[in-house]
Design a protein around this motif. Structure first.
Motif, PDB file in Angstrom:
ATOM      1  N   THR A  43      12.134 -40.049  34.983  1.00  0.00           N
ATOM      2  CA  THR A  43      11.542 -40.160  36.327  1.00  0.00           C
ATOM      3  C   THR A  43      10.688 -41.431  36.316  1.00  0.00           C
ATOM      4  O   THR A  43      10.564 -42.086  35.286  1.00  0.00           O
ATOM      5  N   VAL A  87       7.855 -39.634  41.749  1.00  0.00           N
ATOM      6  CA  VAL A  87       7.677 -38.176  41.589  1.00  0.00           C
ATOM      7  C   VAL A  87       6.233 -37.683  41.660  1.00  0.00           C
ATOM      8  O   VAL A  87       6.002 -36.522  42.013  1.00  0.00           O
ATOM      9  N   TRP A 121      19.306 -39.710  34.881  1.00  0.00           N
ATOM     10  CA  TRP A 121      18.498 -40.010  36.061  1.00  0.00           C
ATOM     11  C   TRP A 121      19.026 -39.152  37.183  1.00  0.00           C
ATOM     12  O   TRP A 121      20.147 -39.335  37.591  1.00  0.00           O
ATOM     13  N   SER A 122      18.285 -38.202  37.630  1.00  0.00           N
ATOM     14  CA  SER A 122      16.882 -38.019  37.299  1.00  0.00           C
ATOM     15  C   SER A 122      16.644 -36.545  37.045  1.00  0.00           C
ATOM     16  O   SER A 122      17.481 -35.694  37.365  1.00  0.00           O
ATOM     17  N   ASN A 172      14.107 -37.139  44.127  1.00  0.00           N
ATOM     18  CA  ASN A 172      12.790 -37.764  44.311  1.00  0.00           C
ATOM     19  C   ASN A 172      12.859 -38.886  45.329  1.00  0.00           C
ATOM     20  O   ASN A 172      13.871 -39.049  46.010  1.00  0.00           O
ATOM     21  N   GLY A 180      18.759 -35.860  41.493  1.00  0.00           N
ATOM     22  CA  GLY A 180      18.239 -34.913  40.505  1.00  0.00           C
ATOM     23  C   GLY A 180      19.276 -33.960  39.936  1.00  0.00           C
ATOM     24  O   GLY A 180      20.267 -33.636  40.589  1.00  0.00           O
TER      25      GLY A 180
END
Ligand code: BGC
Length: 447
Positions: free
Chosen positions: A15, A20, A397-398, A402, A414
């Motif tokens: 992140t 985030v 990633w990730s 975010n 995500g």
């Protein structure tokens, strides 16, 4: 083919602070250039910003537990410079620094390696007021900040990286203006690049003076394949490749800029002092590679300054950010690094994809395209190991959906879904899949 990864392989998720953390001004922190950029009305069309983001600043204990449940043994995160030094230099904000102390302690308690990035694009606004990456003093500002971090955490952090993706910092921040600080200036971009490299070098020097572990750099590599064998396409491919893939690595490993830089920037490319290049060329302990996609490149006189553009591939899959899914490019990239720069330890510090995720049904998010993307890229990473690359870890990633910079929350990368209303985290099918990769050390990649 049977898949198994080397002993001690790091399995992580990545992140970055502004994407985030949220609470950008909490506990005495100063604003960063991203705080300002997202507040300038026309720059982020959705109006999204990092004021709350994933609220990781306050929810990190639960987040660390979740990472552990998923079986990760590493977490790559970045430090917000202006949380630690609100003015960018001099006065340390102990409360900001404490956040990172607590985060590192929580990771260690749960048996995870903290991989700390010192700069992931969020320059303190106070330093931008003084010219930001264009001011030659930025190298020692950065080294002083790095030293504060080493002194606070090097007893517990064994892997540091200086910069995340210097190419994106200058291309997005100083040439095309899509990222903070939003400048569009051909003459500034080479200066910012050079200062980023000097800052990297100064932070490595500071680490050698008092750090006890390992320090490296993270670059994004997008391999370029010529669209045809015509001389024009081949030359365009070389320019694009020099600009994106060699601009930072050639100086760090070979002590010189690629010749093509002058061709690309013309009179905007200064003659940089030889002593600077000597300083930039110094050993690092490992290199982090962020890999997302490739480009098939052709000559294009309208696409300046490179005179090159990418050709969309028919019948190939593309992600939501219009990036071609091309796992072979990851193998090619890792092997290319080994051949061009030597067989140093490598980490894939970012790899992943934004796809449209169907709505959560009964607590489940099915993201088959992301599962497929990860499976094929992990196989490609393994292929590089089979070809002798010293690859020691991989970070997806990730960890979370975010703030995707100027694209706001619209693009979800995500493996853990975040509901941006309630901030509830729901591991997606890709998180379960990745967990199983970790648990079986890659055996399920055979399936
Ligand atoms: C960056 C991330 C970003 C990701 C997806 C990388 O270039 O390091 O911050 O979110 O790509 O665009």
């Amino acid at each position: 083919m049977s898949f198994s990864f080397p002993d001690g392989f790091l399995w992580g998720a990545a992140t970055s602070a502004y994407q985030v953390e949220g609470s950008p001004l909490a506990d005495g922190a100063g604003p960063s250039i991203w705080h300002r950029f997202t507040r300038t009305p026309w720059l982020v069309p959705s109006g999204d910003n990092g004021d709350v983001a994933c609220d990781h600043y306050r929810r990190y204990p639960d987040d660390v537990r979740l990472m552990r449940e998923l079986g990760l043994n590493a977490y790559r995160f970045s430090v917000s410079w202006s949380r630690v030094l609100p003015e960018g230099t001099t006065q340390v904000n102990e409360k900001g620094l404490d956040f990172y102390r607590r985060l590192v302690d929580a990771l260690l308690e749960h048996g995870m390696w903290p991989l700390v990035t010192l700069y992931h694009w969020d320059l303190p606004a106070a330093l931008d007021n003084r010219g930001g990456w264009l001011n030659p003093d930025v190298a020692h500002w950065f080294a002083d900040y790095a030293q504060v971090m080493y002194r606070a955490l090097d007893d517990r952090v064994e892997m540091w990286t200086t910069l995340n993706e210097p190419w994106v910092v200058t291309d997005g921040g100083y040439l095309h203006g899509a990222l903070a600080p939003g400048h569009r200036n051909l003459f500034e971009a080479p200066i910012a690049s050079h200062h980023l490299l000097l800052a990297h070098a100064a932070a490595v020097e500071a680490y050698r003076a008092e750090g006890e572990h390992r320090i490296g750099l993270v670059v994004n590599i997008e391999p370029k394949y010529p669209a045809s064998e015509s001389a024009e396409d081949l030359a365009a491919t070389r320019r694009a490749e020099a600009y994106m893939n060699r601009q930072y690595l050639d100086p760090v490993f070979h002590g010189r800029y690629p010749d093509e830089m002058k061709e690309v920037f013309g009179e905007a490319w200064p003659d940089f002092p030889a002593a600077d290049l000597e300083r930039i060329r110094q050993p690092i302990d490992f290199l982090g590679i962020n890999y997302y996609t490739r480009s098939v490149t052709r000559f294009d006189s309208t696409c300046l300054p490179l005179k090159a553009s990418g050709v969309r591939q028919k019948r190939h899959a593309y992600t939501e950010t219009s990036w071609e899914v091309y796992p072979q490019g990851l193998t090619d990239t890792l092997v290319w690094i080994k051949e061009r720069y030597g067989n140093l330890p490598l980490y894939v510090t970012e790899n992943g994809a934004a796809f449209y995720d169907p709505p959560t049904v009964e607590g489940e998010v099915q993201d088959p395209l992301r599962v497929d993307y990860l499976r094929n890229h992990l196989r490609a990473a393994h292929q590089a190991i089979a070809q002798g690359v010293d690859l020691r870890g991989y970070c997806v990633w990730s960890l979370f959906d975010n703030l995707e910079w100027s694209l706001g929350f619209s693009k979800r990368f995500g493996i853990v879904h975040v509901d941006f209303e309630t901030l509830k985290r729901t591991p997606k099918a890709s998180a379960r899949f990745y967990s199983e990769v970790i648990r079986t050390n890659g055996k399920n990649l055979n399936d």
